[in-house]
Enzyme design. Structure first.
Site, PDB file in Angstrom:
ATOM      1  N   PRO A   2      59.154 -36.296  30.483  1.00 20.72           N
ATOM      2  CA  PRO A   2      60.363 -37.108  30.604  1.00 20.72           C
ATOM      3  C   PRO A   2      60.099 -38.397  31.384  1.00 20.72           C
ATOM      4  CG  PRO A   2      60.814 -34.814  31.131  1.00 20.72           C
ATOM      5  CD  PRO A   2      59.327 -34.937  31.016  1.00 20.72           C
ATOM      6  N   GLU A   3      60.719 -39.479  30.922  1.00 19.78           N
ATOM      7  CA  GLU A   3      60.574 -40.749  31.628  1.00 19.78           C
ATOM      8  C   GLU A   3      61.684 -40.877  32.664  1.00 19.78           C
ATOM      9  OE1 GLU A   3      59.136 -44.046  29.482  1.00 19.78           O
ATOM     10  OE2 GLU A   3      58.297 -42.826  27.870  1.00 19.78           O
ATOM     11  N   LYS A  52      59.835 -40.403  38.323  1.00 15.93           N
ATOM     12  CA  LYS A  52      59.906 -39.133  37.612  1.00 15.93           C
ATOM     13  C   LYS A  52      60.144 -37.956  38.563  1.00 15.93           C
ATOM     14  CE  LYS A  52      56.912 -40.933  33.960  1.00 15.93           C
ATOM     15  NZ  LYS A  52      55.721 -40.719  33.120  1.00 15.93           N
ATOM     16  N   ARG A 121      54.144 -43.393  48.252  1.00 16.36           N
ATOM     17  CA  ARG A 121      53.038 -43.442  47.288  1.00 16.36           C
ATOM     18  C   ARG A 121      53.487 -43.936  45.921  1.00 16.36           C
ATOM     19  NH1 ARG A 121      51.994 -38.358  49.786  1.00 16.36           N
ATOM     20  NH2 ARG A 121      52.809 -37.225  47.964  1.00 16.36           N
ATOM     21  N   ASN A 162      55.234 -43.493  28.516  1.00 18.78           N
ATOM     22  CA  ASN A 162      54.522 -44.010  27.357  1.00 18.78           C
ATOM     23  C   ASN A 162      55.417 -44.802  26.411  1.00 18.78           C
ATOM     24  OD1 ASN A 162      51.979 -44.308  26.278  1.00 18.78           O
ATOM     25  ND2 ASN A 162      52.157 -42.538  24.919  1.00 18.78           N
ATOM     26  N   ARG A 258      46.578 -41.202  27.317  1.00 16.54           N
ATOM     27  CA  ARG A 258      47.818 -41.280  26.548  1.00 16.54           C
ATOM     28  C   ARG A 258      47.598 -42.154  25.334  1.00 16.54           C
ATOM     29  NH1 ARG A 258      52.259 -40.122  29.613  1.00 16.54           N
ATOM     30  NH2 ARG A 258      53.270 -39.748  27.603  1.00 16.54           N
TER      31      ARG A 258
END
Length: 269
Positions: A2-3, A52, A121, A162, A258
């Protein structure tokens, strides 16, 4: 995977349904049982997302961190409770609804300091009001790495996956292998603004749509996209199919693990 828009959509739903109420927290599977016992009966103060990552705040040093990864899902349900099905890592129940979490990469109870370190991060998230796009630009403008790889690096930019990576580069005619340090600042600002708008739309409608009005099926007469991910897109998962703008076959390659998609003509540079 999931984005970011999916996590923000979940955070909004959980905020609406559970925030401000005492909640039941269980771990039918058992892997989150010790933490669930600490949280059970507490008030869920708020839910929010960064990239995410999803966070449920239950008070000082009691924050549930969830990363869905490739296989994680939340299943929402209305009360009354039914017996959990499958490997439910965490069950959260409050008010008139509940949600079951299955298969996440991470489901853990963190302290305030641990959450702050995790977020430090991460790069700026286009869906957060506190995002600083200049922080991402400073890393991009010094990097020899391709812009296509940088957009997927969560330390550079949080929440972009992606689909948004491929589509935003197409929408601005940017060759995907352009080194970050060769990307003009003006193009970065256009990329950022476009991601803010596209991802916010994804939160509203629950799917990724990136095709401009003049290229919609209703205008061009082409068949609508049929894909389990839904949404109208230009190049994502359209390898060897004709570009919706120029007709050139869409190219694909592997990049940082990817699939990368682009139009060799529209993104010639």
């Amino acid at each position: 995977m999931p984005e970011g828009h999916t996590l923000h959509r979940l955070a909004g739903l959980h905020q609406k349904r559970y925030a401000g109420t005492a909640v039941r927290v269980q771990s039918p599977q058992g892997r989150f049982a010790a933490s669930a016992s600490v949280l059970d009966g507490s008030v869920l103060e708020r839910a929010e997302a960064h990239g995410k990552h999803l966070f449920h705040f239950h008070g000082p040093d009691r924050i549930v961190h969830v990363h869905l990864g490739l296989y994680g899902t939340f299943t929402e349900f209305e009360l009354p409770l039914a017996e959990p099905r499958g490997q439910v890592r965490m069950r959260l129940v409050g008010g008139t609804h509940g949600t079951d979490l299955r298969g996440p990469t991470a489901c853990e109870l963190l302290t305030d300091a641990e959450v702050a370190a995790l977020r430090d991060r991460l790069g700026p998230d286009p869906l957060r009001a506190d995002a600083d796009p200049d922080r991402a630009w400073r890393r991009i403008s010094r990097s020899r790495t391709s812009i296509a790889a940088l957009l997927l690096d969560q330390k550079v930019l949080a929440g972009v996956g992606n689909v948004y990576r491929a589509e935003v580069l197409f929408r601005h005619g940017i060759p995907p292998y352009t080194p970050g340090r060769e990307l003009p600042r003006e193009q970065w600002e256009l990329i950022w603004a476009d991601l803010v708008e596209l991802m916010a739309d994804g939160v509203r409608v629950g799917r990724i749509d990136t095709v401009r009005p003049e290229h919609e099926p209703e205008v061009t007469g082409r068949p609508p996209r049929e894909d389990r991910h839904g949404g109208e897109v230009y190049v994502y998962r359209r390898a060897a199919m004709p570009c919706l703008v120029c007709g050139t076959p869409v190219a694909t390659a592997d990049l940082v693990g990817r699939k990368l998609y682009w139009c060799p003509s529209c993104q010639a540079g």
